[in-house]
Each structure stands twice: as C-alpha cells, then as structure tokens.
Design a protein around this motif. Structure first.
Motif, short mmCIF file in Angstrom:
data_model
loop_
_atom_site.label_atom_id
_atom_site.label_comp_id
_atom_site.label_asym_id
_atom_site.label_seq_id
_atom_site.Cartn_x
_atom_site.Cartn_y
_atom_site.Cartn_z
N ASN A 184 0.88 -1.16 0.00
CA ASN A 184 0.00 0.00 0.00
C ASN A 184 0.92 1.22 0.00
OD1 ASN A 184 -1.91 1.99 0.41
ND2 ASN A 184 -2.13 1.57 2.61
N PRO A 185 1.45 1.55 -1.18
CA PRO A 185 2.46 2.62 -1.24
C PRO A 185 1.82 3.99 -1.21
CG PRO A 185 2.02 1.81 -3.43
CD PRO A 185 1.15 1.00 -2.52
N TYR A 187 0.13 7.05 -2.59
CA TYR A 187 -0.53 7.21 -3.89
C TYR A 187 -1.38 8.46 -4.01
CZ TYR A 187 -4.54 4.74 -1.64
OH TYR A 187 -5.56 4.33 -0.81
N1 GLN Z 1 -5.94 5.65 1.75
C1 GLN Z 1 -5.09 6.68 2.27
C2 GLN Z 1 -5.85 7.99 2.34
O1 GLN Z 1 -6.94 8.09 1.88
C3 GLN Z 1 -3.85 6.82 1.42
C4 GLN Z 1 -2.96 5.69 1.60
C5 GLN Z 1 -1.79 5.75 0.70
O2 GLN Z 1 -1.38 6.78 0.17
N2 GLN Z 1 -1.23 4.64 0.52
O3 GLN Z 1 -5.39 8.96 2.90
#
Ligand code: GLN
Length: 279
Positions: A184-185, A187
């Motif tokens: 889960n990098p 993103y």
């Molecule tokens: N899901 C996270 C968020 O909404 C982001 C996680 C990620 O960047 N790996 O903030």
C-alpha cells in the motif's frame, strides 16, 4: 473528579470542533484506554472516581483533540483486523479499505507462502497476514529505522515472527524470490491535498501519503518492475491503489506480463485494489 463529571467537561470542550457522535466515540475510546472501562462499564459505574494520573491523561487528550489530532495518535494505538497496533505520527493510521485488501489475501488460498510487504509502516498488513495465514513466512520493508522499530514492536505485541528490513524499493536489486508481494504505497497526488481534511494533512506522515503530481505511479512502476524479477511462477501481487489511476496500474501490470488481473472496489465503491498473477 468522577467519570460522569469528566464526560460533561469533555463534551463541553469539544462541541465546537466535533460532532456529537465523534465526541462520544472519542470519549469511550479514551476511557477504555486510560481506565479500562467500556460503554457498559460506564453505564454501570459513571460515578467511578478518576485517579490523578487518569485525570491528567484525560485532560492532556482533550488539548490534543482540540488541535485536531486524530484519536489514534492521541492514545497511540488503534485496531486493524481486530488486532491492536501501536502507532505514532511517523506511520499512517491503518484504513478500513486496507483491511479489505488484507482480507482478500487471507481468503485467497495463500498458505505456506513467502510474502513480502513493501512500505510496511505500522506493520499492519504484514502482521495481519502472518497472524491469519497458516505457515506464512513474512518479510516487511520500510525506508526508516524508526518506522521499522514501531512495526517490530507491533509484531512482538501480536506474537508473530516477521523479518523487518531497512530497504528502499526505489533502490533495491532483486536477489531472492517471493510467492506474494503486497503493498500500500504512497498514492495521493499533491494536487489532491485541497480535498483532504486537516486531521490527515496536519498529522499523518506525508512520506507515506503523497507522490509527485508528475509521477503519480512512481512506486507502482518500481514495485511492479521488482515483482517481475522477484516473484516465483504463479506468484501474485496485491496492491492498494488510487481510484483515479486504476486503468494505468492495470496497464503497467499488463506490460510487465502479469495475468488474471482483477480490480476490486472498496466499501465506498471506489476502485481501490488489484490482484495479478505472474505467468
Ligand atoms: N488511503 C489513504 C488515504 O486516503 C492513502 C494511503 C496511501 O497513500 N497509501 O489517505
């Protein structure tokens, strides 16, 4: 001070910042943590007298919550897959959509596998997999010693054996094989910041969240490149993704000759995770 008196004080202090439901949730989270009293316990014994230490801790929590500090950082703990994890603001607060990704791996017939988690943070993915998949051999990487030390504490607390290594995916050379690679990098694009809430932006580690607008798939190309060289035959990759880039991640996987690519939505109906098999 009694628990009920504290409750009144707590609600009065936070009502301009949080909704009634949130305040109630925070209140019970805090008294569980500091006094070991749950909702039922509170109803049965709201005249419980707080000790000086408990009162001090609870008042400190109010001032942190007033500054918008996420409750998980206030108590330094959270739950993920029904397991407890220690955390601080060096690691992301585990998200429910990541529980969905982890459940996917657990329900996917992956016993006896060598699993690599890239960018482990609190260790929530690696530790849950080690806990819930039989005979798994889990390795987890991150780029910061302090982060790995949190993850390591969590592994000990949850009684699982994981090999933690200080490795940067953007620099590593492939030198061993895995059956499953999961990540889960970061993103979230910098340009998405405007849509984000202060409690995330001001407190959670930007290192774990953000990528440059010019190269939103930076980590995905590195991970997929590495996976192509490091997965055994019929090895699998599982990735959490930005919902806006699902097609582009699928394309990266296809170009790297991955097959059986499956895209899934999270509970908010956003394209959030991908599984693919290698040859
Ligand atoms: N899901 C996270 C968020 O909404 C982001 C996680 C990620 O960047 N790996 O903030």
């Amino acid at each position: 001070m009694t628990l009920l008196e504290f409750k009144n004080h707590f609600f009065k202090n936070l009502k301009s910042i949080n909704s009634q439901n949130e305040i109630e949730e925070f209140f019970f989270w805090l008294i569980e943590h500091h006094c070991n009293i749950n909702r039922m316990g509170f109803m049965m014994n709201s005249s419980f007298k707080l000790s000086i230490i408990q009162t001090n801790n609870l008042f400190k929590s109010i001032s942190l919550l007033k500054k918008n500090t996420p409750i998980q950082y206030v108590i330094g703990e959270t739950e993920f897959m029904n397991l407890k994890f220690k955390l601080n603001n060096k690691v992301l607060i585990p998200r429910p959509e990541t529980e969905e990704l982890v459940s996917w791996v657990i329900n996917d017939d992956n016993e006896n596998k060598r699993i690599l988690d890239i960018g482990t943070g609190s260790g929530c993915i690696a530790i849950s997999l080690a806990k819930f998949i039989k005979n798994s051999n889990v390795i987890a990487w991150d780029v910061d010693k302090k982060i790995l030390s949190i993850a390591n504490k969590n592994a000990i607390m949850n009684n699982v054996n994981i090999l933690f290594e200080l490795i940067d995916i953007s620099k590593v050379k492939s030198d061993r094989k895995f059956d499953i690679i999961i990540s889960n990098p970061p993103y979230v694009c910098e340009n998405e910041k405007t849509k984000m809430k202060d409690n995330v932006l001001l407190f959670e580690p930007h290192l774990a969240l953000f990528v440059n607008d010019n190269d939103p798939l930076f980590f995905y190309s590195r991970i997929i490149d590495f996976a192509r060289l490091s997965l055994n035959n019929r090895g699998k990759i599982f990735l959490e993704i930005n919902e806006n880039y699902s097609k582009r991640v699928v394309k990266l996987l296809k170009n790297a000759e991955f097959q059986d690519i499956e895209l899934r939505k999270d509970f908010r109906q956003k394209n959030r995770m991908i599984k693919a098999c290698f040859k």
